[in-house]
Design an enzyme around this catalytic site. Sequence first.
Site, mmCIF file in Angstrom:
data_model
loop_
_atom_site.group_PDB
_atom_site.id
_atom_site.type_symbol
_atom_site.label_atom_id
_atom_site.label_comp_id
_atom_site.label_asym_id
_atom_site.label_seq_id
_atom_site.Cartn_x
_atom_site.Cartn_y
_atom_site.Cartn_z
ATOM 1 C CE1 TYR A 47 -2.670 3.285 2.257
ATOM 2 C CE2 TYR A 47 -3.837 2.422 0.454
ATOM 3 C CZ TYR A 47 -3.301 3.474 1.529
ATOM 4 O OH TYR A 47 -4.295 4.611 1.711
ATOM 5 C CG ASP A 79 5.953 3.223 0.553
ATOM 6 O OD1 ASP A 79 4.663 3.220 0.240
ATOM 7 O OD2 ASP A 79 6.253 4.246 1.588
ATOM 8 C CE LYS A 102 2.397 4.839 7.846
ATOM 9 N NZ LYS A 102 0.979 4.779 8.201
HETATM 10 P P1 KE4 Z 1 -0.724 8.301 4.307
HETATM 11 O O1 KE4 Z 1 -1.182 8.989 2.828
HETATM 12 O O2 KE4 Z 1 -1.620 7.699 5.031
HETATM 13 O O3 KE4 Z 1 -0.065 9.243 5.142
HETATM 14 O O4 KE4 Z 1 0.374 7.259 3.804
HETATM 15 C C1 KE4 Z 1 -0.017 6.216 3.005
HETATM 16 C C2 KE4 Z 1 1.185 5.098 3.241
HETATM 17 C C3 KE4 Z 1 2.128 5.113 2.131
HETATM 18 N N1 KE4 Z 1 2.977 4.078 2.270
HETATM 19 C C4 KE4 Z 1 2.912 3.034 3.412
HETATM 20 C C5 KE4 Z 1 3.877 1.983 3.425
HETATM 21 C C6 KE4 Z 1 2.099 3.056 4.224
HETATM 22 O O5 KE4 Z 1 1.686 2.181 5.244
HETATM 23 C C7 KE4 Z 1 0.726 4.354 4.048
HETATM 24 C C8 KE4 Z 1 -0.068 4.579 5.095
HETATM 25 N N2 KE4 Z 1 -0.376 3.333 5.913
HETATM 26 C C9 KE4 Z 1 -1.632 3.273 6.588
HETATM 27 C C10 KE4 Z 1 -1.633 2.043 7.603
HETATM 28 N N3 KE4 Z 1 -1.377 0.687 6.941
HETATM 29 C C11 KE4 Z 1 -2.354 4.360 6.909
HETATM 30 C C12 KE4 Z 1 -3.454 4.234 7.830
HETATM 31 C C13 KE4 Z 1 -4.636 4.840 7.163
HETATM 32 O O6 KE4 Z 1 -4.779 4.805 5.932
HETATM 33 O O7 KE4 Z 1 -5.332 5.473 7.860
#
Ligand code: KE4
Length: 440
Positions: free
Chosen positions: A154, A249, A277
């Site tokens: 993701y 990523d 994060k």
């Molecule tokens: P954000 O756009 O949510 O800040 O980041 C996206 C993203 C990109 N790359 C990786 C490896 C990530 O894990 C994420 C976001 N992770 C999720 C949890 N699995 C965020 C939680 C959510 O979507 O509310």
Amino acid sequence: MLRPTQPVSSYRLEASHQAFLRANKVIPGGVNSPARAFGAVGGEPPFMARAEGQYLYDIDENQYIDYIGSWGPMILGHGRPEVKRAVTDALEFGSSFGAPTLREVDIAEAVVAAVPSISKVRFVSSGTEAAMSAVRLARGATGRDKLIKMKGHYHGHVDALLVEAGSAATTLGTPNSPGVTAGATADTLLCEFNDIDAVRDTFARFPGQIAAVLLEPVAGNMGLVPPRPGYLEALREITRKEGSILLFDEVMTGFRLALGGAQERFGVTPDVTALGKIIGGGLPAAAYGGSAEMMNFVSPAGPVYQAGTLSGNPLAMAAGLKTLELLRDERPYDRLEAISARLEDGLKKVASDAGVPHVVQRVGSMLTLFFNDRPVWNYTDAKRSDTALFGKFFWGMLARGVYLPCSQFEAAFVSAVHTEADVDHTIEAAAEALRDALLS
Ligand code: KE4
């Protein structure tokens, strides 16, 4: 301190239920991100009132040991005084200028010092933006259109990457979201994670057309799935030979698996890295970086456009910089390793004693208890897990004051302030919750 948990029978979420009804009237699904919606485990999410250290407190005053940590950012625990002070001090000078500030330079220098692949870095406001911009950079720098993405990984909700995506996209069974056009994903090529032959075959099918291989070097969005030994090294070799960008990523793994992230821990240096994060210390910030040569393709130094009103926001920079400074100076990684190993061992024993098919997979302070009868090396393996059992187990843990990720397809996060007593409570709760789940 951890309060003695009340009997499971007295666990209540009345105030949260009312809040959820109210929220659903004005917010889709009552939440601002599907990952919080409990879609994978059923029921309604508690609404949080406050957090301190390793603990969350909901609006019904239930206390939880927090293994979400805001999905990764809170590696130092909630409310670390130095981080709070950095934000309040910055606020005295203003919250946003739309003009450059020295704080952005300070944190950029800290990122460059910490992350092996990065000599120049651009800040954005979310991991989605970081991954999206990094892909655009790779395509702009190589003049190629195709992109290899791993199934179950993701990278945020940008159209081109919402293809067999992990995290809540999987949890909610919508890996290919409506609204994403065929055109948007036409250049996205899918491989199973940890299958290096699939990557070689894809390059053979599209010679000279693949801009980048994008992956989570340690997958956290289908549950915790590590790279097979030699896999990352092989990807590095193939992409170098093919003139393609290796794009890590590290939004989740950055500054968590080591100060320099997975690329430091595994000794494989990508061409471009997405970060998020932890880099914001709990405020909205993310980034992407690489060599000076690569990053000088990015506007206004180069032709690849990317912009953002709140990019490099002073408050987020202050929180992020202080967090990185504390990680650099305190180096909590050995402690994170030890406390997370204690949790891993305890969960393994509980599941073994219960005689339930399971595998606990961990890298550093990220781990997942899969209800699965064999190791999980890719998305196909992960989707064989017993998600119904996970849902029952999850609620049993919640009622006993332990907040695990609300999906089998997420990783748990341990912070530097979790204690042995917290872990021991977690293991005791797990034994009871699993017993009840298997009986229900
Ligand atoms: P954000 O756009 O949510 O800040 O980041 C996206 C993203 C990109 N790359 C990786 C490896 C990530 O894990 C994420 C976001 N992770 C999720 C949890 N699995 C965020 C939680 C959510 O979507 O509310």
